[in-house]
Design a protein around this motif. Structure first.
Motif, PDB file in Angstrom:
ATOM      1  N   GLY A   1       0.524  -1.216  -0.114  1.00 45.29           N
ATOM      2  CA  GLY A   1      -0.184  -0.050  -0.055  1.00 45.29           C
ATOM      3  C   GLY A   1       0.748   1.360  -0.025  1.00 45.29           C
ATOM      4  N   ASN A   2       2.140   1.158  -0.327  1.00 40.39           N
ATOM      5  CA  ASN A   2       2.720   2.387  -0.578  1.00 40.39           C
ATOM      6  C   ASN A   2       3.279   3.214   0.932  1.00 40.39           C
TER       7      ASN A   2
ATOM      8  N   GLU B   1       1.819   7.165   1.515  1.00 44.32           N
ATOM      9  CA  GLU B   1       2.069   7.467   0.107  1.00 44.32           C
ATOM     10  C   GLU B   1       1.273   7.325  -1.062  1.00 44.32           C
ATOM     11  N   SER B   2       0.294   6.522  -0.582  1.00 44.09           N
ATOM     12  CA  SER B   2      -0.583   5.939  -1.679  1.00 44.09           C
ATOM     13  C   SER B   2      -1.624   6.859  -2.129  1.00 44.09           C
TER      14      SER B   2
ATOM     15  N   ASN C   1      13.318  -1.433  -9.739  1.00 42.80           N
ATOM     16  CA  ASN C   1      12.020  -0.324 -10.032  1.00 42.80           C
ATOM     17  C   ASN C   1      10.779  -0.885  -9.760  1.00 42.80           C
ATOM     18  N   ILE C   2      10.607  -1.955  -8.712  1.00 40.91           N
ATOM     19  CA  ILE C   2       9.513  -2.410  -8.359  1.00 40.91           C
ATOM     20  C   ILE C   2       8.518  -1.809  -7.866  1.00 40.91           C
TER      21      ILE C   2
ATOM     22  N   GLU D   1       1.613   1.505  -8.138  1.00 39.45           N
ATOM     23  CA  GLU D   1       2.318   2.726  -7.930  1.00 39.45           C
ATOM     24  C   GLU D   1       3.796   2.718  -7.705  1.00 39.45           C
ATOM     25  N   GLU D   2       4.329   3.909  -7.973  1.00 41.23           N
ATOM     26  CA  GLU D   2       5.850   3.878  -7.802  1.00 41.23           C
ATOM     27  C   GLU D   2       5.753   4.052  -6.258  1.00 41.23           C
ATOM     28  N   ILE D   3       6.894   3.296  -5.717  1.00 38.57           N
ATOM     29  CA  ILE D   3       7.002   3.409  -4.518  1.00 38.57           C
ATOM     30  C   ILE D   3       7.780   4.623  -3.879  1.00 38.57           C
TER      31      ILE D   3
END
Lengths: 189, 155
Positions: free
Chosen positions: A29-30, B14-15, B80-81, B87-89
């Motif tokens: 979930g970042n 950050e999502s 670059n997972i 989403e980009e981490i």
């Protein structure tokens, strides 16, 4: 199998699982791993105030409160369903040092000499619950994180402030243990 | 992977995904709490051992966790997972100011007294030490006090 789970876990098993929390939270979930933020969200959610530090959309950070709710449930499962049937085995040197402070209960995770409801309205309670808790909540927020946010998440992403923070956590703890606690135990005996 | 230097807190969401099921964080937290208790990280005794340099246990736990964390973040970055939802981490940048030193020292002192950082506080309550709710309330008050006097403190 259940016997293996019930006996205390090796430090390497715990270390790997805690370390893996970092990529797991990012992947599902970042989310950046950190626990002391939950205290701030609780303030923002529960205390009506105009202080700017607590005026933000805490609902957007609600995952953090679910996470600490889970930690509480995990604490229950770990102790009551998967609990270690034997006494905790701590270093004989530590036991000797703590006995000199008047600690006599070495059975569980925490000495009931200190951490019990009976001590709530005593000097012991004032120091070990009220003062100790205040320092944890005040210090982590001023430092911008705790052991999880700085020492695990911050160090994992190679951030210098987190290394400085971790060193300060250790220095503060060492000073309190070797110089503060002897004075405190003298006072409350 | 990128760095976020305008984050709201040390563990930001950050999502951009709006509706998500938060129960998965409850589950990860519960596993985390079990580890805390089973490896005795929530024990006041283990923290005392650590600050007295009388056992390797806590150093082993934290050291292993950091190494696993560093390798994990390196792999996520190198390949670059993306997150499971594509989403980009994003990793939050830590504040770089003197508060890290003052606050760090103060938290360290509290850690030695309570035997708990914020995470173990919750696990201690769950594992039956109900009186730690008082410690938790005091920690919340500490955080509130910081918020109230933030602008008067050196950073």
């Amino acid at each position: 199998m259940l016997e293996i789970i019930k006996s205390p876990w090796h430090w390497s098993v715990a270390g790997v699982l805690i370390g893996l929390t970092v990529p797991i939270l990012l992947l599902i979930g970042n989310k950046n791993f950190g626990i002391s933020s939950s205290l701030r969200h609780i303030c923002a959610a529960c205390i009506p105030t105009k202080i700017p530090f607590f005026n933000y959309d805490w609902k957007n950070e609600i995952w953090n409160l679910f996470f600490v709710g889970g930690v509480l449930i995990g604490g229950f499962i770990g102790n009551f369903l998967l609990g270690n049937p034997d006494n905790i085995s701590i270093s004989p040197d530590t036991m000797k040092d703590l006995q000199a402070f008047g600690i006599s209960d070495f059975k569980g995770l925490m000495p009931t000499d200190l951490f019990s409801w009976d001590n709530l309205f005593t000097l012991k309670g004032l120091v070990f619950f009220v003062l100790g808790g205040f320092l944890v909540g005040f210090g982590t927020r001023w430092a911008g994180g705790c052991t999880s946010g700085h020492s695990i998440m911050g160090l994992s992403s190679l951030q210098l402030p987190s290394l400085i923070a971790t060193i300060c956590f250790m220095v503060g703890g060492i000073l309190m243990t070797h110089y503060g606690l002897p004075l405190i135990f003298d006072l409350i005996k | 992977m990128k760095l976020d230097d305008k984050n709201i807190c040390d563990a930001p969401n950050e999502s951009k995904v709006k509706s998500e099921n938060n129960l998965k964080y409850l589950l990860v937290g519960a596993i985390f709490g079990i580890v805390f208790v089973k490896a005795e990280i929530v024990s006041w005794f283990r923290i005392q051992e650590m600050f007295r340099f009388q056992s390797f246990h806590m150093y082993g736990v934290i050291g292993t966790a950091v190494v696993v964390g560093i390798i994990s973040v390196y792999i996520l970055k190198k390949f670059n997972i993306k997150t499971f939802s594509g989403e980009e981490i994003v990793i939050a940048k830590k504040p770089n100011n003197k508060g890290v030193i003052y606050g760090g020292l103060i938290f360290g002192m509290g850690w030695a007294i309570t035997g708990a950082c914020p995470g173990p506080l919750f696990a201690q309550i769950g594992s039956g030490f109900g009186v730690i709710t008082i410690t938790l309330l005091s920690a919340i008050l500490g955080t509130f006090t910081y918020g109230a006097f933030k602008d008067k403190l050196p950073h």
